[in-house]
Design an enzyme around this catalytic site. Structure first.
Site, PDB file in Angstrom:
ATOM      1  N   ASP A   1     -20.911  44.024  34.703  1.00 22.37           N
ATOM      2  CA  ASP A   1     -19.800  43.077  34.736  1.00 22.37           C
ATOM      3  C   ASP A   1     -20.333  41.662  34.536  1.00 22.37           C
ATOM      4  O   ASP A   1     -19.801  40.891  33.751  1.00 22.37           O
ATOM      5  CB  ASP A   1     -19.025  43.173  36.065  1.00 22.37           C
ATOM      6  CG  ASP A   1     -19.935  43.133  37.295  1.00 22.37           C
ATOM      7  OD1 ASP A   1     -21.172  43.200  37.145  1.00 22.37           O
ATOM      8  OD2 ASP A   1     -19.404  43.031  38.415  1.00 22.37           O
TER       9      ASP A   1
ATOM     10  N   ASP B   1     -26.073  37.317  36.923  1.00 22.50           N
ATOM     11  CA  ASP B   1     -26.127  36.029  37.622  1.00 22.50           C
ATOM     12  C   ASP B   1     -27.596  35.587  37.671  1.00 22.50           C
ATOM     13  O   ASP B   1     -28.101  34.996  36.720  1.00 22.50           O
ATOM     14  CB  ASP B   1     -25.484  36.249  38.998  1.00 22.50           C
ATOM     15  CG  ASP B   1     -25.402  34.996  39.851  1.00 22.50           C
ATOM     16  OD1 ASP B   1     -25.310  33.897  39.295  1.00 22.50           O
ATOM     17  OD2 ASP B   1     -25.421  35.119  41.088  1.00 22.50           O
TER      18      ASP B   1
ATOM     19  N   PHE C   1     -18.652  30.999  41.063  1.00 22.53           N
ATOM     20  CA  PHE C   1     -18.359  32.352  41.518  1.00 22.53           C
ATOM     21  C   PHE C   1     -17.021  32.796  40.921  1.00 22.53           C
ATOM     22  O   PHE C   1     -16.036  32.054  40.967  1.00 22.53           O
ATOM     23  CB  PHE C   1     -18.295  32.406  43.041  1.00 22.53           C
ATOM     24  CG  PHE C   1     -18.231  33.808  43.543  1.00 22.53           C
ATOM     25  CD1 PHE C   1     -19.372  34.601  43.589  1.00 22.53           C
ATOM     26  CD2 PHE C   1     -17.019  34.358  43.946  1.00 22.53           C
ATOM     27  CE1 PHE C   1     -19.309  35.908  44.026  1.00 22.53           C
ATOM     28  CE2 PHE C   1     -16.955  35.673  44.385  1.00 22.53           C
ATOM     29  CZ  PHE C   1     -18.095  36.450  44.427  1.00 22.53           C
TER      30      PHE C   1
HETATM   31  P1  IMP Z   1     -27.694  39.160  40.034  1.00 25.66           P
HETATM   32  O1  IMP Z   1     -28.567  40.225  40.581  1.00 25.66           O
HETATM   33  O2  IMP Z   1     -27.873  37.859  40.749  1.00 25.66           O
HETATM   34  O3  IMP Z   1     -27.826  38.988  38.518  1.00 25.66           O
HETATM   35  O4  IMP Z   1     -26.206  39.550  40.339  1.00 25.66           O
HETATM   36  C1  IMP Z   1     -25.649  40.620  39.706  1.00 25.66           C
HETATM   37  C2  IMP Z   1     -24.516  41.277  40.470  1.00 25.66           C
HETATM   38  O5  IMP Z   1     -23.966  40.463  41.504  1.00 25.66           O
HETATM   39  C3  IMP Z   1     -23.393  41.522  39.496  1.00 25.66           C
HETATM   40  O6  IMP Z   1     -23.530  42.781  38.890  1.00 25.66           O
HETATM   41  C4  IMP Z   1     -22.168  41.393  40.355  1.00 25.66           C
HETATM   42  O7  IMP Z   1     -21.847  42.640  40.900  1.00 25.66           O
HETATM   43  C5  IMP Z   1     -22.549  40.418  41.421  1.00 25.66           C
HETATM   44  N1  IMP Z   1     -22.117  39.053  41.044  1.00 25.66           N
HETATM   45  C6  IMP Z   1     -22.858  38.062  40.511  1.00 25.66           C
HETATM   46  N2  IMP Z   1     -22.156  36.947  40.295  1.00 25.66           N
HETATM   47  C7  IMP Z   1     -20.903  37.245  40.703  1.00 25.66           C
HETATM   48  C8  IMP Z   1     -19.677  36.489  40.723  1.00 25.66           C
HETATM   49  O8  IMP Z   1     -19.574  35.316  40.307  1.00 25.66           O
HETATM   50  N3  IMP Z   1     -18.599  37.140  41.211  1.00 25.66           N
HETATM   51  C9  IMP Z   1     -18.638  38.431  41.676  1.00 25.66           C
HETATM   52  N4  IMP Z   1     -19.748  39.163  41.662  1.00 25.66           N
HETATM   53  C10 IMP Z   1     -20.875  38.576  41.188  1.00 25.66           C
HETATM   54 MG    MG Z   2     -22.408  44.348  39.009  1.00 30.23          MG
END
Ligand code: IMP
Ligand code: MG
Length: 181
Positions: A104, A107, A157
């Site tokens: 989805d 981040d 977010f």
């Molecule tokens: P990362 O490991 O920091 O890249 O985060 C990845 C996961 O965190 C994504 O697959 C989402 O499920 C969740 N995530 C990251 N940013 C958001 C956001 O802005 N809203 C909701 N879920 C998020």
């Molecule tokens: Mg995710």
């Protein structure tokens, strides 16, 4: 449309369902071309990708398989905890397969780092990533595997279209953002 309140936060409309649908169609068309005569394995990352996966698959005309893996790094809040937890594993043989991870949102990239280090030892022929959203200002690592991006977004977010804030908002059809994140 307009604003939505989830728990203690108010979110404003950001990307509408028609805009998402248009982009998903284009991404699928590109994958249909790139994977012509292949049998890719799409691996959706739960929970957030369930909606994107469903809409994407409606447009994919390849013979393919669909799997899911469940990981968590957010604990329902608005900041990544950094520790990725595998909650539901994969029961597919990926050896020699062309794998496409369906996310989805990317981040910080920590979840993707974890996923790649778990999936690469299973010896797939190739691994690519499709993500609906990517936050260029938050990502900590560059990933050559990221081949398809829906939208590059600001470092805010977001919720809706599968994504949640404290377990709410996944059912919203549009994507909303909290601009104070
Ligand atoms: P990362 O490991 O920091 O890249 O985060 C990845 C996961 O965190 C994504 O697959 C989402 O499920 C969740 N995530 C990251 N940013 C958001 C956001 O802005 N809203 C909701 N879920 C998020
Ligand atoms: Mg995710």
């Amino acid at each position: 449309m307009g604003n939505v309140q989830l728990n203690d936060k108010v979110f404003e409309i950001y990307i509408t369902q028609p805009e998402i649908a248009k982009r998903v169609k284009l991404l699928a068309a590109q994958i249909n071309l790139d994977y012509k005569n292949k049998l890719p394995v799409f691996i959706g990352v739960l929970n957030g990708s369930f909606r994107f996966m469903a809409d994407l698959m409606k447009e994919i005309n390849l013979d393919c398989s669909i799997e899911f893996i469940k990981v968590s790094s957010y604990n329902g809040g608005t900041k990544s905890t950094g520790d990725v937890l595998e909650i539901l594993g994969l029961d597919a043989d990926l050896k020699g397969k062309d794998v496409i991870i369906v996310e989805d949102i990317i981040d910080t990239g920590k979840t993707l780092t974890y996923l790649l280090s778990t999936l690469k030892p299973l010896q797939p022929a190739s691994i690519k990533v499709i993500t609906l959203l990517l936050k260029p200002d938050a990502i900590k690592t560059q990933f050559p595997e990221i081949a398809y991006i829906g939208f590059e977004i600001s470092n805010d977010f977001v919720v809706g279209y599968g994504m949640d804030y404290k377990h709410l908002g996944r059912n919203l059809n549009d994507i909303y953002r909290w601009s104070n994140a």
